[in-house]
Motif scaffolding. Sequence first.
Motif, PDB file in Angstrom:
ATOM      1  N   ALA A  32       0.971  -1.281  -0.173  1.00  0.00           N
ATOM      2  CA  ALA A  32       0.005   0.026   0.024  1.00  0.00           C
ATOM      3  C   ALA A  32       0.852   1.309  -0.119  1.00  0.00           C
ATOM      4  O   ALA A  32       0.734   2.137  -0.863  1.00  0.00           O
ATOM      5  N   ILE A  33       1.940   1.109   0.902  1.00  0.00           N
ATOM      6  CA  ILE A  33       2.835   2.329   0.737  1.00  0.00           C
ATOM      7  C   ILE A  33       3.605   2.541  -0.496  1.00  0.00           C
ATOM      8  O   ILE A  33       3.670   3.729  -1.189  1.00  0.00           O
ATOM      9  N   ARG A  34       4.073   1.371  -0.916  1.00  0.00           N
ATOM     10  CA  ARG A  34       4.677   1.687  -2.358  1.00  0.00           C
ATOM     11  C   ARG A  34       3.797   2.189  -3.461  1.00  0.00           C
ATOM     12  O   ARG A  34       4.483   3.017  -4.236  1.00  0.00           O
ATOM     13  N   LYS A  35       2.468   1.902  -3.215  1.00  0.00           N
ATOM     14  CA  LYS A  35       1.791   2.654  -4.353  1.00  0.00           C
ATOM     15  C   LYS A  35       1.523   4.144  -4.443  1.00  0.00           C
ATOM     16  O   LYS A  35       1.478   4.754  -5.285  1.00  0.00           O
ATOM     17  N   THR A  36       1.846   4.446  -3.184  1.00  0.00           N
ATOM     18  CA  THR A  36       1.588   5.967  -2.948  1.00  0.00           C
ATOM     19  C   THR A  36       3.029   6.790  -2.707  1.00  0.00           C
ATOM     20  O   THR A  36       2.983   8.014  -2.310  1.00  0.00           O
ATOM     21  N   LEU A  37       4.062   6.072  -2.969  1.00  0.00           N
ATOM     22  CA  LEU A  37       5.321   6.462  -2.729  1.00  0.00           C
ATOM     23  C   LEU A  37       6.143   6.690  -3.755  1.00  0.00           C
ATOM     24  O   LEU A  37       6.432   5.972  -4.766  1.00  0.00           O
ATOM     25  N   GLY A  38       6.916   8.031  -3.954  1.00  0.00           N
ATOM     26  CA  GLY A  38       7.856   8.296  -4.954  1.00  0.00           C
ATOM     27  C   GLY A  38       9.281   8.299  -4.294  1.00  0.00           C
ATOM     28  O   GLY A  38       9.240   9.084  -3.289  1.00  0.00           O
ATOM     29  N   TYR A  39      10.303   7.791  -4.683  1.00  0.00           N
ATOM     30  CA  TYR A  39      11.483   7.714  -3.983  1.00  0.00           C
ATOM     31  C   TYR A  39      12.764   8.065  -4.902  1.00  0.00           C
ATOM     32  O   TYR A  39      12.911   7.233  -5.916  1.00  0.00           O
ATOM     33  N   LEU A  40      13.516   9.016  -4.615  1.00  0.00           N
ATOM     34  CA  LEU A  40      14.604   9.382  -5.583  1.00  0.00           C
ATOM     35  C   LEU A  40      15.701   9.045  -4.536  1.00  0.00           C
ATOM     36  O   LEU A  40      16.155   9.963  -3.592  1.00  0.00           O
ATOM     37  N   PRO A  41      16.443   7.976  -4.627  1.00  0.00           N
ATOM     38  CA  PRO A  41      17.642   7.680  -3.781  1.00  0.00           C
ATOM     39  C   PRO A  41      18.704   8.422  -4.042  1.00  0.00           C
ATOM     40  O   PRO A  41      18.865   9.251  -5.317  1.00  0.00           O
TER      41      PRO A  41
END
Length: 223
Positions: A71-80
């Motif tokens: 569920a969190i991955r669906k609403t997450l954008g991550y720029l490492p």
Amino acid sequence: MLSIKNLNKTYDNGVKALNDVNLEIPTGLFGLLGPNGAGKSSLMRTIATLQSADSGSITFDGIDVFADPMAIRKTLGYLPQDFNVYPRVTAIDLLDHLAVLKGINNTKERKEIVEGLLAHTNLYQHRLKSVSGYSGGMRQRFGIAQALLGDPKLLIVDEPTAGLDPEERNRFHNLLVSLGEERVVILSTHIVDDVAELCPNMAVLASGSILLQGNPQQLVSQL
Ligand code: ADP
Ligand code: ADP
């Protein structure tokens, strides 16, 4: 609202990277400030469900991150921090491909989204160039475009302005401010000015512990 409670992480080598971390992060741009080795990336990776914690909890808008990582991955954008590996394809083709992987299947809708993101990150005029030939600032903005696929409500950017010249840095700052208008955006950095200039709320992390939390003006008055 992102809520982090009593988060702890010790790596296999004995390094305690997170020591009872507690944070309440509202909508807007939030600065996580700390020197190298403070634990910033460990915290960002844990929120992004890329690594586990030993104890504690994280919730985002009611989602229990550890109980429901999908569920969190669906609403997450991550720029490492180190994401700069790109094949030699044009920016528009690469972003389109990433959009397919993200499950945006309708061709017409995808074209609109991809072109909109390239425009929003000031890359539309460079859309037919290869990302591997982009400048540092263009790559960072492409990274943001990529992280925004799927319209995330939580965006994490880890040390984004390292190696950018002042003009590129300014442009990137403006982009972050506009993104914070309707999302939780966490800016993780060791650069005090990035946080002081941009973030209405911030925390200072050192040796795995939160030392201070508040708005930059408040914190300066406490020093
Ligand atoms: P975990 O306890 O989360 O499983 P590990 O100690 O197994 O973490 O390490 C995970 C990965 O991080 C390994 O690929 C390792 O090479 C890398 N790594 C190890 N030490 C460091 C370090 N000091 N800084 C950054 N990465 C590291
Ligand atoms: P920052 O992002 O603030 O530089 P990190 O979260 O990368 O901090 O690192 C915090 C501490 O944990 C450092 O001492 C680092 O060497 C160590 N560390 C980070 N990742 C790993 C890992 N996978 N395995 C072991 N130690 C790690």
